[in-house]
Design a protein around this motif. Structure first.
Motif, PDB file in Angstrom:
ATOM      1  N   VAL A   1       0.834  -1.204   0.000  1.00  0.00           N
ATOM      2  CA  VAL A   1       0.000   0.000   0.000  1.00  0.00           C
ATOM      3  C   VAL A   1       0.869   1.254   0.000  1.00  0.00           C
ATOM      4  CG1 VAL A   1      -1.715   1.322   1.278  1.00  0.00           C
ATOM      5  CG2 VAL A   1      -1.925  -1.164   1.118  1.00  0.00           C
ATOM      6  N   LEU A   2       1.889   1.252   0.857  1.00  0.00           N
ATOM      7  CA  LEU A   2       2.791   2.411   0.920  1.00  0.00           C
ATOM      8  C   LEU A   2       3.553   2.588  -0.387  1.00  0.00           C
ATOM      9  CD1 LEU A   2       4.217   1.963   4.539  1.00  0.00           C
ATOM     10  CD2 LEU A   2       2.452   3.563   3.763  1.00  0.00           C
ATOM     11  N   ALA A   3       3.945   1.461  -1.006  1.00  0.00           N
ATOM     12  CA  ALA A   3       4.653   1.541  -2.287  1.00  0.00           C
ATOM     13  C   ALA A   3       3.742   2.115  -3.361  1.00  0.00           C
ATOM     14  CB  ALA A   3       5.163   0.159  -2.690  1.00  0.00           C
ATOM     15  N   ALA A   4       2.460   1.725  -3.357  1.00  0.00           N
ATOM     16  CA  ALA A   4       1.515   2.261  -4.337  1.00  0.00           C
ATOM     17  C   ALA A   4       1.316   3.762  -4.135  1.00  0.00           C
ATOM     18  CB  ALA A   4       0.180   1.531  -4.231  1.00  0.00           C
ATOM     19  N   LEU A   5       1.219   4.193  -2.884  1.00  0.00           N
ATOM     20  CA  LEU A   5       1.082   5.626  -2.605  1.00  0.00           C
ATOM     21  C   LEU A   5       2.327   6.390  -3.048  1.00  0.00           C
ATOM     22  CD1 LEU A   5      -0.557   5.468   0.944  1.00  0.00           C
ATOM     23  CD2 LEU A   5      -1.666   6.123  -1.204  1.00  0.00           C
ATOM     24  N   ALA A   6       3.507   5.788  -2.825  1.00  0.00           N
ATOM     25  CA  ALA A   6       4.749   6.422  -3.274  1.00  0.00           C
ATOM     26  C   ALA A   6       4.777   6.529  -4.794  1.00  0.00           C
ATOM     27  CB  ALA A   6       5.956   5.629  -2.774  1.00  0.00           C
ATOM     28  N   GLY A   7       4.273   5.494  -5.470  1.00  0.00           N
ATOM     29  CA  GLY A   7       4.223   5.534  -6.926  1.00  0.00           C
ATOM     30  C   GLY A   7       3.335   6.651  -7.429  1.00  0.00           C
ATOM     31  N   ILE A   8       2.188   6.858  -6.768  1.00  0.00           N
ATOM     32  CA  ILE A   8       1.308   7.969  -7.150  1.00  0.00           C
ATOM     33  C   ILE A   8       2.042   9.298  -6.978  1.00  0.00           C
ATOM     34  CG2 ILE A   8      -0.834   9.178  -6.593  1.00  0.00           C
ATOM     35  CD1 ILE A   8      -1.947   6.472  -5.631  1.00  0.00           C
ATOM     36  N   GLY A   9       2.761   9.419  -5.871  1.00  0.00           N
ATOM     37  CA  GLY A   9       3.547  10.635  -5.646  1.00  0.00           C
ATOM     38  C   GLY A   9       4.629  10.819  -6.697  1.00  0.00           C
ATOM     39  N   GLY A  10       5.264   9.701  -7.107  1.00  0.00           N
ATOM     40  CA  GLY A  10       6.292   9.782  -8.146  1.00  0.00           C
ATOM     41  C   GLY A  10       5.722  10.237  -9.474  1.00  0.00           C
ATOM     42  N   VAL A  11       4.534   9.747  -9.819  1.00  0.00           N
ATOM     43  CA  VAL A  11       3.883  10.179 -11.063  1.00  0.00           C
ATOM     44  C   VAL A  11       3.566  11.672 -10.995  1.00  0.00           C
ATOM     45  CG1 VAL A  11       1.812   9.933 -12.482  1.00  0.00           C
ATOM     46  CG2 VAL A  11       2.949   7.898 -11.590  1.00  0.00           C
TER      47      VAL A  11
END
Length: 296
Positions: A119-129
């Motif tokens: 979940v945290l990795a997915a949130l980080a990915g959204i932030g990266g985008v």
């Protein structure tokens, strides 16, 4: 083939999808989203059906049309609506919520435990985008935002259900069924609402051929193959590669510049993908250890 090679092969699909924005805007400017979605899905689906020579049977008719709607008809239409009504960065950032939705939906639909690190990795990915392509002054159109969120939900359900309903056929046949079904569903809507272009040149035909044969038939064959071999929560974060490809193509082909923030966003995206894969691998190891302990 090892799971790592399966993952790398599956990653080709979203990486190629990132080129769809460049192809559509360069070779199909001004074309209606419904028409582009129809011509991307139906011809490729019918061609694959001729190649495989097999149709669904029984309950699979309903499943194929539902999956075709989720993965193609609804998703592509909402994706193009969002792309037309929102700046590209906003549309891509909203759509980037899809991997997180897959992780959450896998729990009730597949029984897959939710790994907090995933979940945290997915949130980080959204932030990266967002770091990669979201501009500070971007305007937020309510209809565009709703379309972007709806498209992410549609693709998330389609990804998870494609794993839950494993077909009595190979990935090529499964891809043919869904593409054809998605195109059939789009046909009456496009004929009613989408204006036809006044002229069609070789550039338009080349763009349609690329979107249909490469951007749809080939990539979704690879994608559905990956879903049949790997957990949806494992492959869903690979979708973050799509905006990376779009930005790299803009830099390489259009002469756009990459700011330090954008380069940092790329690093965050790759870090989030790696962290998500490790979280899922650790969860799988714990589940295997618990099973072995129960057997003993």
């Amino acid at each position: 083939m090892s799971p790592r090679l399966d993952l790398l092969l599956t990653a080709l699909a979203p990486a190629i999808w990132g080129s769809s924005y460049y192809v559509a805007t360069t070779y199909l400017p001004g074309w209606h989203p419904l028409l582009v979605a129809l011509l991307r899905a139906l011809p490729a689906g019918l061609l694959l059906l001729v190649i495989v020579g097999q149709l669904p049977r029984g309950a699979w008719w309903g499943r194929v049309f539902l999956l075709g709607a989720l993965n193609f008809s609804v998703f592509w239409v909402l994706l193009f609506v969002a792309a037309y009504r929102l700046p590209g960065g906003v549309a891509a950032t909203v759509g980037a919520i899809q991997p997180l939705l897959v992780v959450l939906l896998s729990r009730p639909l597949l029984g897959t435990p939710i790994a907090m690190m995933a979940v945290l990795a997915a949130l980080a990915g959204i932030g990266g985008v967002a770091m990669l392509i979201l501009t500070p002054g971007a305007e937020l159109d309510p209809l565009g935002l709703a379309a972007g969120l709806g498209g992410a939900v549609s693709m998330a359900f389609g990804t998870v259900l494609s794993r839950r309903w494993q077909p009595p056929a190979g990935p090529l046949t499964f891809t043919a069924w869904q593409l054809a079904a998605g195109g059939v569903l789009l046909l009456p809507v496009a004929l009613l609402l989408a204006p036809m272009p006044q002229t069609v040149d070789l550039g338009n035909l080349a763009g349609l051929a690329y979107l249909g044969l490469i951007g749809a038939a080939l990539t979704y064959l690879v994608w559905f193959r990956g879903i049949s071999r790997l957990e949806p929560s494992v492959i869903a974060p690979l979708g973050f590669l799509s905006p990376v490809t779009a930005v790299v193509l803009g830099w390489a082909l259009v002469g756009e510049t990459l700011s330090p923030m954008q380069m940092a966003g790329v690093l965050v995206i790759f870090a989030s993908i790696i962290a998500g894969q490790r979280a899922q691998a650790a969860r799988a190891k714990r589940a295997l250890a618990a099973t072995q302990l129960a057997v003993r």
